[in-house]
Design a protein around this motif. Structure first.
Motif, PDB file in Angstrom:
ATOM      1  N   TYR A  51       0.720  -1.194  -0.024  1.00 46.81           N
ATOM      2  CA  TYR A  51       0.120  -0.054  -0.065  1.00 46.81           C
ATOM      3  C   TYR A  51       0.744   1.324  -0.008  1.00 46.81           C
ATOM      4  N   CYS A 128      -2.222  11.446  -2.858  1.00 49.36           N
ATOM      5  CA  CYS A 128      -2.405   9.851  -2.483  1.00 49.36           C
ATOM      6  C   CYS A 128      -3.726   9.572  -3.123  1.00 49.36           C
ATOM      7  N   PHE A 129      -4.866  10.306  -2.475  1.00 48.91           N
ATOM      8  CA  PHE A 129      -6.237  10.213  -2.810  1.00 48.91           C
ATOM      9  C   PHE A 129      -6.350  10.257  -4.536  1.00 48.91           C
ATOM     10  N   GLN A 132      -4.901   7.493  -6.599  1.00 48.24           N
ATOM     11  CA  GLN A 132      -5.635   6.238  -6.455  1.00 48.24           C
ATOM     12  C   GLN A 132      -6.906   6.537  -7.497  1.00 48.24           C
ATOM     13  N   VAL A 133      -7.719   7.518  -7.232  1.00 55.76           N
ATOM     14  CA  VAL A 133      -8.983   7.664  -8.278  1.00 55.76           C
ATOM     15  C   VAL A 133      -8.498   7.981  -9.704  1.00 55.76           C
ATOM     16  N   TRP A 136      -8.068   4.815 -11.214  1.00 56.35           N
ATOM     17  CA  TRP A 136      -9.146   3.882 -11.272  1.00 56.35           C
ATOM     18  C   TRP A 136      -9.857   4.646 -12.776  1.00 56.35           C
ATOM     19  N   LEU A 149     -13.378   0.582  -7.021  1.00 56.27           N
ATOM     20  CA  LEU A 149     -12.805   1.599  -5.929  1.00 56.27           C
ATOM     21  C   LEU A 149     -13.418   1.935  -4.856  1.00 56.27           C
ATOM     22  N   ILE A 151     -13.912   3.398  -1.464  1.00 54.76           N
ATOM     23  CA  ILE A 151     -13.487   4.793  -0.868  1.00 54.76           C
ATOM     24  C   ILE A 151     -12.878   4.744   0.397  1.00 54.76           C
ATOM     25  N   THR A 153     -11.173   2.067   1.857  1.00 56.32           N
ATOM     26  CA  THR A 153      -9.648   1.569   1.618  1.00 56.32           C
ATOM     27  C   THR A 153      -8.839   2.688   1.043  1.00 56.32           C
ATOM     28  N   THR A 154      -9.313   3.578  -0.059  1.00 62.92           N
ATOM     29  CA  THR A 154      -8.450   4.449  -0.517  1.00 62.92           C
ATOM     30  C   THR A 154      -8.203   5.693   0.346  1.00 62.92           C
ATOM     31  N   SER A 158      -4.506   6.556   1.969  1.00 61.89           N
ATOM     32  CA  SER A 158      -4.006   7.782   1.562  1.00 61.89           C
ATOM     33  C   SER A 158      -3.295   8.424   2.838  1.00 61.89           C
TER      34      SER A 158
END
Length: 179
Positions: A51, A128-129, A132-133, A136, A149, A151, A153-154, A158
């Protein structure tokens, strides 16, 4: 003559470069290579470290400290493509995402005092967020993959990455050379 030369140099550098820092090319290359190798090989042995997104964190850091969006684009694209070439992901996905992260981080550094640890925490949390988004979105739009996705976990990933970013940025601060 010296004052005229200094004034012309300051005009050439521009306002976006004031407060920027330089790094030796060997330091930048070594840090990038170390982060990419960490990202590719360490999670094979210690799975919970998968991660941790060190290439993103160093892209954000060097883009923030250089304060030049074009340098953020260049650094982000090189780090992202190098990470793509060593991973099992499609070539270009991390390149695109890290290029945009580098550009936006360098642009944000023109507006905020990025020396403050609190600001660094918030900026690294955001990127970081964002990383990831955007990954995706690109995976679904460009590759047609059915990526999930989550959210929650993201957000957790983050937050963990941003908590690692603050001491990492402090360590990297010791390597900078004033312009």
């Amino acid at each position: 003559m010296s004052d005229l030369h200094t004034g012309l140099r300051e005009d050439f550098i521009g306002t976006q470069q004031k407060g920027a820092y330089r790094y030796h090319a060997a330091v930048i290359a070594a840090v990038a290579l170390g982060a990419i190798l960490f990202q590719v090989y360490v999670p094979r042995f210690i799975t919970y470290l998968s991660y941790l997104e060190l290439p993103l964190l160093i892209t954000v850091y060097f883009s923030l400290m250089r304060r030049a969006p074009m340098m953020g684009v260049l650094y982000g694209s090189l780090v992202g493509l190098a990470q793509d070439s060593l991973s099992h992901n499609p070539l270009g996905m991390f390149g695109i995402v890290k290029t945009l992260a580098g550009y936006f981080a360098a642009s944000a550094s023109l507006r905020f005092n990025v020396e403050n640890p609190g600001i660094r925490l918030v900026i690294s949390l955001f990127f970081c967020f964002f990383h990831q988004v955007l990954y995706w979105v690109l995976g679904r739009a460009l590759l047609g993959e059915a990526l999930d996705l989550n959210i929650a976990t993201t957000i957790v990933v983050s937050v963990l990455n941003s908590l690692v970013a603050v001491p990492l940025f402090h360590l990297l601060d010791k390597l900078k050379v004033p312009v």
